[in-house]
Write a protein that holds these residues in place. Structure first.
Motif, PDB file in Angstrom:
ATOM      1  N   THR A 191       0.810  -1.212   0.000  1.00 33.89           N
ATOM      2  CA  THR A 191       0.000   0.000   0.000  1.00 33.89           C
ATOM      3  C   THR A 191       0.843   1.262   0.000  1.00 33.89           C
ATOM      4  N   GLY A 192       2.042   1.174   0.570  1.00 34.76           N
ATOM      5  CA  GLY A 192       2.875   2.358   0.706  1.00 34.76           C
ATOM      6  C   GLY A 192       2.391   3.325   1.761  1.00 34.76           C
ATOM      7  N   ARG A 193       1.361   2.942   2.515  1.00 31.81           N
ATOM      8  CA  ARG A 193       0.817   3.834   3.549  1.00 31.81           C
ATOM      9  C   ARG A 193       0.605   3.083   4.864  1.00 31.81           C
ATOM     10  N   CYS A 194       1.345   2.016   5.057  1.00 33.33           N
ATOM     11  CA  CYS A 194       1.240   1.230   6.282  1.00 33.33           C
ATOM     12  C   CYS A 194       2.579   1.249   7.014  1.00 33.33           C
ATOM     13  N   PHE A 195       2.504   1.436   8.340  1.00 39.18           N
ATOM     14  CA  PHE A 195       3.673   1.468   9.195  1.00 39.18           C
ATOM     15  C   PHE A 195       3.439   0.530  10.374  1.00 39.18           C
ATOM     16  N   VAL A 196       4.520   0.004  10.936  1.00 35.39           N
ATOM     17  CA  VAL A 196       4.417  -1.014  11.984  1.00 35.39           C
ATOM     18  C   VAL A 196       5.207  -0.602  13.216  1.00 35.39           C
ATOM     19  N   LYS A 197       4.597  -0.833  14.382  1.00 34.41           N
ATOM     20  CA  LYS A 197       5.303  -0.613  15.645  1.00 34.41           C
ATOM     21  C   LYS A 197       6.002  -1.899  16.079  1.00 34.41           C
ATOM     22  N   LEU A 198       7.308  -1.824  16.233  1.00 37.05           N
ATOM     23  CA  LEU A 198       8.079  -2.936  16.790  1.00 37.05           C
ATOM     24  C   LEU A 198       7.986  -2.811  18.300  1.00 37.05           C
ATOM     25  N   SER A 199       6.923  -3.337  18.842  1.00 37.23           N
ATOM     26  CA  SER A 199       6.617  -3.138  20.260  1.00 37.23           C
ATOM     27  C   SER A 199       5.742  -4.277  20.748  1.00 37.23           C
ATOM     28  N   GLY A 200       5.520  -4.314  22.052  1.00 38.87           N
ATOM     29  CA  GLY A 200       4.525  -5.200  22.632  1.00 38.87           C
ATOM     30  C   GLY A 200       4.830  -6.682  22.567  1.00 38.87           C
ATOM     31  N   GLN A 201       6.110  -7.056  22.466  1.00 37.11           N
ATOM     32  CA  GLN A 201       6.424  -8.487  22.387  1.00 37.11           C
ATOM     33  C   GLN A 201       5.862  -9.268  23.564  1.00 37.11           C
TER      34      GLN A 201
END
Length: 274
Positions: free
Chosen positions: A187-197
């Motif tokens: 999509t080019g408009r999605c970002f991810v948080k590397l968190s909450g493991q």
């Protein structure tokens, strides 16, 4: 350069201050004791660890759709913090405009709390978010994203995925929900948080069973679409949590200093307008 010396933006944390802002009577969980974290306490944590900015997430616990505590913390930060608000699906455009003017960067969809069905009537809301250049922040677990993805893809809104998408570790990288998350790179408009493991691991710190998912996300999205969050003050944490250990873990997961700089500073700074 050590991660403790690098400039940082914490993109997932909560402010919980029942003495200053009473919890709602209709919320199913009221954080207490060590789960409480005031704006002043978080400011002290940020100063100690060199966290220059933060994205504060309005919690369903305690406050639900009451954003007063969140907005107060943003106002107190003198430009240091922005926020993610919790709003009803039928929120007005005028209210979204008011929230944006007060420092809100997006709206939370928490399917792990409300279920996917709760959000299936949000086409109009997503359209308004896109028009106002606000994010939809999505928390899902397991295969929930499969049902929610068509709605998100049909919109033009920017998408921020919480906590690595909360996959099921024992089902591996090929589980449908995680593959659906990886496909959102198109999509080019999605970002991810590397968190909450800690929220999806079956193990104790350092949550080794989550490492393959973090690495897969870094490879697919690249550090230009990945950001980091602590989840401070660690609501319902299954074990003792420590801010410093979380940073040390990220240093191990992203050993390259330049890549860490992008995840911790460059990407979130551009994304959130700091």
């Amino acid at each position: 350069m050590s991660i403790f010396d690098q400039p940082k933006i914490d993109c997932h944390n909560h402010i919980l201050d029942p003495a200053g802002f009473a919890y709602g009577t209709d919320t199913p969980y009221s954080p207490s004791g060590h789960e409480i974290g005031t704006a002043a306490q978080f400011a002290a944590v940020r100063e100690v660890y060199g966290v220059r900015h933060a994205l504060i997430v309005g919690p369903n616990s305690g406050y639900n759709e009451d954003n007063r505590c969140l907005l107060d913390a943003i106002a107190r930060s003198n430009g240091g913090c922005r926020g993610i608000a919790v709003v009803p699906n039928q929120v007005s455009r005028a209210e979204l405009e008011r929230l944006k003017a007060a420092g809100i960067a997006g709206v939370a969809f928490n399917a792990t709390y409300h279920s996917v069905a709760h959000y299936l009537d949000t086409t109009a809301l997503l359209q308004m978010l896109a028009e106002l250049d606000l994010f939809v922040q999505v928390q899902v677990e397991g295969d929930q994203l499969l049902e929610l993805a068509p709605l998100l893809l049909a919109s033009r809104v920017r998408i921020l995925i919480d906590h690595c998408g909360r996959p099921v570790p024992e089902l591996g990288l090929n589980q449908p929900g995680f593959q659906a998350l990886l496909s959102l790179t198109d999509t080019g408009r999605c970002f991810v948080k590397l968190s909450g493991q800690a929220k999806f691991s079956r193990q104790s710190y350092p949550w080794d069973d989550t490492r393959p998912f973090v690495q897969a996300l870094l490879q697919a999205f690249t550090p230009d679409a990945c950001i980091w969050g602590s989840d401070w003050p660690f609501l319902r944490a299954p074990e003792r949590m420590d801010y410093g250990l979380l940073l040390k873990l990220l240093e191990e997961l992203i050993p390259d200093t330049d890549d860490r700089h992008r995840v911790l500073w460059q990407t979130p700074r551009q994304l959130l307008g700091f």
